[in-house]
Write an enzyme that holds these catalytic residues in place. Structure first.
Site, PDB file in Angstrom:
ATOM      1  N   LYS A   1       0.747  -0.988   0.285  1.00 29.10           N
ATOM      2  CA  LYS A   1      -0.210  -0.041   0.234  1.00 29.10           C
ATOM      3  C   LYS A   1       1.162   1.624  -0.069  1.00 29.10           C
ATOM      4  CE  LYS A   1      -3.261  -2.462   2.366  1.00 29.10           C
ATOM      5  NZ  LYS A   1      -5.076  -2.468   3.793  1.00 29.10           N
TER       6      LYS A   1
ATOM      7  N   GLN B   1      -4.681  -2.008   9.360  1.00 26.42           N
ATOM      8  CA  GLN B   1      -4.252  -3.013   8.976  1.00 26.42           C
ATOM      9  C   GLN B   1      -4.990  -3.918  10.255  1.00 26.42           C
ATOM     10  OE1 GLN B   1      -4.020  -3.727   5.999  1.00 26.42           O
ATOM     11  NE2 GLN B   1      -4.035  -5.883   6.093  1.00 26.42           N
TER      12      GLN B   1
ATOM     13  N   ASP C   1     -10.554   3.218   4.477  1.00 24.33           N
ATOM     14  CA  ASP C   1     -10.957   1.814   4.356  1.00 24.33           C
ATOM     15  C   ASP C   1     -12.338   1.339   4.360  1.00 24.33           C
ATOM     16  OD1 ASP C   1      -9.246  -0.190   4.020  1.00 24.33           O
ATOM     17  OD2 ASP C   1      -8.366   0.323   5.931  1.00 24.33           O
TER      18      ASP C   1
END
Ligand code: GUN
Length: 295
Positions: A54, A98, A121
């Site tokens: 990412k 994460q 997200d």
């Protein structure tokens, strides 16, 4: 039949060129560089490799990223403070924590702490709620990437039967919604299967579009697929492989070799859904930076 491979790597590369162009345009017009704050707790190798990918993608798109790799023993209060600091940092337009987090951390509390305006997200209750009632929001990256892959591959979803295997908050639930909503890549009739489903194959065999996000290798084999169907494999499973450089190889949730005999189109693992997830994260971060620039 030998299925056509849906090349997520290629689709993602094309979209990232366009995102990079738009990043440069935003910098030139508003002096704003989109920024992503990344928090990784612990050293899980799979999570670390996702996070590295990412950050690399951010740099390639001309975005700024700030990396916080935190001890697996970090307290809940310290982790919440880190999220709070990123919420307040004007250089950061998107925050990514994460998942999964260590067991002593309350994952929901951490997600809830992310400012919805920076929730690239699409995991916060505010974003999920807005998505469900078709209000402006950040769409969760993997489900959105799947829809983009279907659209770009010319797969008709309207009026078709889509079957989703898996009911997670990250993939199964939101992708079922996106497939059913009245929008491009949607308007399908959707069935959701899960670990409580009896006779999984009787459902998967009815699917024109089969999305498999079960988290278990071999969940779907060729005989469970309707001839000609489109199969989207969301699984990423590490299988020990002594011949591989790292000692493992990646496989999806679908048995690729047998599925290719029955499916019309299929995403490979790796190189299918994964690169699209990262691309939609860049897309959301750019969008957040645009909103910040126009405030
Ligand atoms: N863990 C697995 N997939 C994801 C994702 O898309 N975002 C985050 N933050 N964690 C994940």
């Amino acid at each position: 039949m030998s299925a056509i491979i849906i090349d997520g790597k290629q689709a993602a590369a094309e979209m990232r060129v366009e995102i990079a162009r738009q990043v440069a345009e935003l910098q030139a017009s508003a002096g704003v560089t989109p920024g992503l704050g990344v928090i990784l707790v612990g050293q899980d190798p799979a999570s670390a490799s996702y996070v590295t990918a990412k950050e690399k993608a951010c740099a390639e798109a001309g975005m700024f990223s700030e990396d916080r790799r935190l001890s697996p023993d970090i307290s809940q209060a310290d982790l919440l403070a880190e999220v709070g600091r990123m919420n307040a940092d004007p250089r950061i337009h998107g925050i990514l924590v994460q998942l999964p987090l260590p067991r002593h951390i309350d994952e929901k509390a951490v997600i809830n702490a992310i400012a919805p305006a920076k929730d690239v997200d699409g995991f916060t209750p505010v974003n999920i709620g807005r998505m469900l009632i078709d209000e402006p929001c950040y769409l969760p990256c993997t489900p959105h990437g799947i829809i983009q892959l279907l659209i770009r591959s010319g797969v008709e979803t309207s009026g078709r039967h889509a079957v989703v295997v898996g009911r997670s908050n990250i993939v199964g639930k939101p992708v079922a919604h996106l497939l059913m909503r009245k929008a491009p890549g949607g308007n399908a009739t959707v069935t959701v299967c899960h670990t409580g489903t009896r006779d999984l194959a009787s459902f998967t065999r009815q699917a024109d579009i089969l999305v498999v996000a079960a988290g278990r290798a071999g969940t779907v084999t060729g005989s469970m697929i309707k001839p000609g169907a489109t199969v989207i494999d969301v699984g990423v499973n590490r299988i020990p492989d002594a011949t591989a450089r790292n000692g493992f190889r990646l496989v999806g949730d679908v048995d690729f070799a047998s599925a290719c005999e029955t499916a019309g189109r299929i995403t490979p693992v790796p190189g299918g859904v994964g690169p699209m997830t990262i691309t939609m994260l860049l897309h959301n971060t750019l969008e957040s930076a645009r909103r910040a620039a126009s405030r």
